[in-house]
Enzyme design. Structure first.
Site, PDB file in Angstrom:
ATOM      1  N   GLY A 249       0.774  -1.237   0.000  1.00  0.00           N
ATOM      2  CA  GLY A 249       0.000   0.000   0.000  1.00  0.00           C
ATOM      3  C   GLY A 249       0.804   1.287   0.000  1.00  0.00           C
ATOM      4  O   GLY A 249       0.239   2.369   0.148  1.00  0.00           O
ATOM      5  N   ARG A 294       2.180  -1.617  -6.223  1.00  0.00           N
ATOM      6  CA  ARG A 294       2.248  -0.359  -6.960  1.00  0.00           C
ATOM      7  C   ARG A 294       3.627   0.294  -6.881  1.00  0.00           C
ATOM      8  O   ARG A 294       4.154   0.799  -7.871  1.00  0.00           O
ATOM      9  CB  ARG A 294       1.205   0.600  -6.354  1.00  0.00           C
ATOM     10  CG  ARG A 294       0.979   1.878  -7.120  1.00  0.00           C
ATOM     11  CD  ARG A 294       0.160   2.869  -6.282  1.00  0.00           C
ATOM     12  NE  ARG A 294      -1.003   2.286  -5.671  1.00  0.00           N
ATOM     13  CZ  ARG A 294      -2.225   2.262  -6.214  1.00  0.00           C
ATOM     14  NH1 ARG A 294      -2.444   2.834  -7.371  1.00  0.00           N
ATOM     15  NH2 ARG A 294      -3.233   1.689  -5.585  1.00  0.00           N
ATOM     16  N   CYS A 362     -17.104   3.287 -26.650  1.00  0.00           N
ATOM     17  CA  CYS A 362     -18.414   3.873 -26.890  1.00  0.00           C
ATOM     18  C   CYS A 362     -19.067   4.161 -25.547  1.00  0.00           C
ATOM     19  O   CYS A 362     -19.992   3.471 -25.132  1.00  0.00           O
ATOM     20  CB  CYS A 362     -19.241   2.911 -27.726  1.00  0.00           C
ATOM     21  SG  CYS A 362     -20.666   3.711 -28.398  1.00  0.00           S
ATOM     22  N   TYR A 391      -1.673  -1.583 -12.002  1.00  0.00           N
ATOM     23  CA  TYR A 391      -3.125  -1.641 -12.134  1.00  0.00           C
ATOM     24  C   TYR A 391      -3.633  -1.034 -13.439  1.00  0.00           C
ATOM     25  O   TYR A 391      -4.715  -0.445 -13.476  1.00  0.00           O
ATOM     26  CB  TYR A 391      -3.798  -0.979 -10.916  1.00  0.00           C
ATOM     27  CG  TYR A 391      -3.360  -1.586  -9.604  1.00  0.00           C
ATOM     28  CD1 TYR A 391      -3.719  -2.902  -9.281  1.00  0.00           C
ATOM     29  CD2 TYR A 391      -2.540  -0.890  -8.713  1.00  0.00           C
ATOM     30  CE1 TYR A 391      -3.289  -3.483  -8.092  1.00  0.00           C
ATOM     31  CE2 TYR A 391      -2.101  -1.473  -7.528  1.00  0.00           C
ATOM     32  CZ  TYR A 391      -2.485  -2.759  -7.225  1.00  0.00           C
ATOM     33  OH  TYR A 391      -2.063  -3.336  -6.056  1.00  0.00           O
TER      34      TYR A 391
END
Ligand code: LLP
Length: 432
Positions: A249, A294, A362, A391
């Site tokens: 984290g 991350r 779209c 991610y």
């Protein structure tokens, strides 16, 4: 100047990553394209290892949370760097095992692992299965018994910490689908149940308080809450759990204005707390696991796109449309995530325009960033969205049957494909 050390600008005024010219990469490999600097990934891994050695006498293991970016080459890099891997599904487990990743160093997470996933984990000798609930504990004990094995487990605990981050990615608080509650006695009950089971070996407990966290305090607090529980377990059962997994984290830099702490700072502070507090409580200092995802890959990656058209709606906004979008990067649509965007072929120019960068799906919400600063751009220009290493590829979809981009890894200026661009044949392969 940029959000990551591996990004720069060359003499042609082109953005570079890991020494490679991004405009040339876009030409050679096509766009959209995910690009990683391998040296930056290794540098980040080594920073965690170094801090574990320096501040905790190496009495722990760095475990890469592969949900951030999982492919065979990334698993090989982790193997070469001698760290562990956290997987959360049979697919991630399969990827790691397929390159010969040592199963003992795999940590298997998930709040609802299937029976097949648990069987595969036990069969392959996964070192630590992070058990989320009592049903899973019973199933796992039974599966291990049927294979004549003992499964190494840890329990996921909700330490009830508010980590001051985006609500969607806050996972350690009480209202969470993950893990055992502490204050209701559920966690203690699970520990006692596991200690009485012959085919599971409880190695310790795990917590993960959230993601993209900049403060160190919540990590320190979580460690204290967990160690209090270790003391209670010792008092009530006489057992001293040898390991403590503090999750991941750690925040990274998405915007130039952000200033995350060096990763060594987390280990330094958290180690000090774990050592002194366990001493104070009269329990053994545990072997510590940390699970950065991350922070290992995020700022080591960027995504390249080609501008297709620029639509100026007077007094409203300017849309810059690119050849990718929420299919390859759903994070703005999901979390309103911040990113810096640069025109790769005009990287020396000022970012004077305020634009909205839109994808090609779209769907009106298919945006990569709103009201962001960018150089004046035209059709054919190459855009680089920075810090997309985590991610993005791992959360990509085939919405609108758009093929997922290739992933290229750069090392000392040399580029190679590590995930091929998806083809329409692959997209339709399972259609009958
Ligand atoms: N360990 C556990 C048990 C986790 O649940 C996670 C992330 C990590 C480690 C790694 O956290 P990191 O160091 O990468 O922050 N999709 C969201 C992030 C979800 C994170 C889920 N768990 C995003 O795009 O921001």
């Amino acid at each position: 100047m940029y959000v990551s050390d591996c990004i720069s600008v060359n003499d042609c005024g082109h953005l570079t990553v890991g020494g490679a010219d991004t405009v040339k990469l876009a030409k050679s490999f096509g766009t959209p394209l995910y690009v990683f600097d391998e040296n930056e990934i290794r540098k980040n891994i080594r920073a965690f290892i170094r801090s574990m050695n320096e501040f905790y006498n190496g009495n722990g293991m760095v475990v890469y949370a592969s949900k951030a970016f999982c492919c065979k080459e990334m698993c090989r890099i982790c193997m070469q760097e001698n760290i562990g891997i956290d997987v959360v599904s049979g697919g991630e487990l399969y990827t790691a095992l397929s390159v010969g990743f040592p199963a003992e160093k795999i940590v298997f997470h998930g709040n609802n692992k299937t029976r097949e996933e648990l069987v595969a984990a036990v069969e392959n000798g996964v070192g630590r299965i992070i058990v989320d609930n009592l049903t899973e504990l019973e199933t796992l004990n039974e599966i291990a018994a049927s294979q004549g094995k003992t499964a190494g487990i840890m329990f996921r605990i909700k330490p009830g910490i508010d980590a001051h981050t985006h609500d969607f990615i806050k996972t350690g608080q009480i209202d969470s689908k993950f893990g055992f509650a502490l204050e209701t006695g559920e966690a203690m009950e699970a520990v006692k149940a596991a200690l009485g089971m012959p085919n599971v070996k409880l190695r310790g407990l795990h917590c993960h308080i959230g993601s993209q966290i900049f403060d160190i305090d919540p990590f320190e607090l979580a460690a204290k809450v967990m160690l209090e529980l270790y003391k209670d377990i010792k008092e009530q059962t006489g057992v001293e759990l040898p390991e403590l997994n503090l999750g991941g984290g750690f925040g990274i830099k998405y915007l130039e204005s952000e200033n995350p702490k060096p990763y060594g700072e987390y280990m330094k502070n958290v180690s000090a707390v774990v050592k002194s507090f366990s001493h104070e409580l009269g329990i053994k200092t545990p072997f510590v696991l940390i699970e950065p995802g991350r922070s290992i890959v995020g700022a080591a990656g960027l995504t390249l796109y080609t501008v297709g058209n620029v639509k100026n709606i007077p007094d409203i906004r300017t849309y810059v449309s690119i050849d990718g979008g929420m299919g390859d990067n759903p994070r703005y649509a999901l979390y309103k995530a911040d990113y810096e965007i640069v025109c790769a072929n005009k990287a020396n120019e000022e970012r004077t325009e305020t634009v909205t960068v839109a994808g090609k799906c779209c769907e009106s919400g298919d945006l990569i960033q709103e009201n962001t600063k960018l150089q004046p751009v035209n059709a054919g220009d190459i855009l680089a969205v920075l810090s997309t290493g985590a991610y993005n590829y791992s959360m990509a979809s085939n919405y609108n049957r758009i093929a997922r981009p290739a992933v290229v890894m750069v090392r000392d200026g040399e580029a190679r494909v590590v995930v091929k661009r998806e083809t329409y044949e692959q997209i339709t392969a399972n259609d009958v």
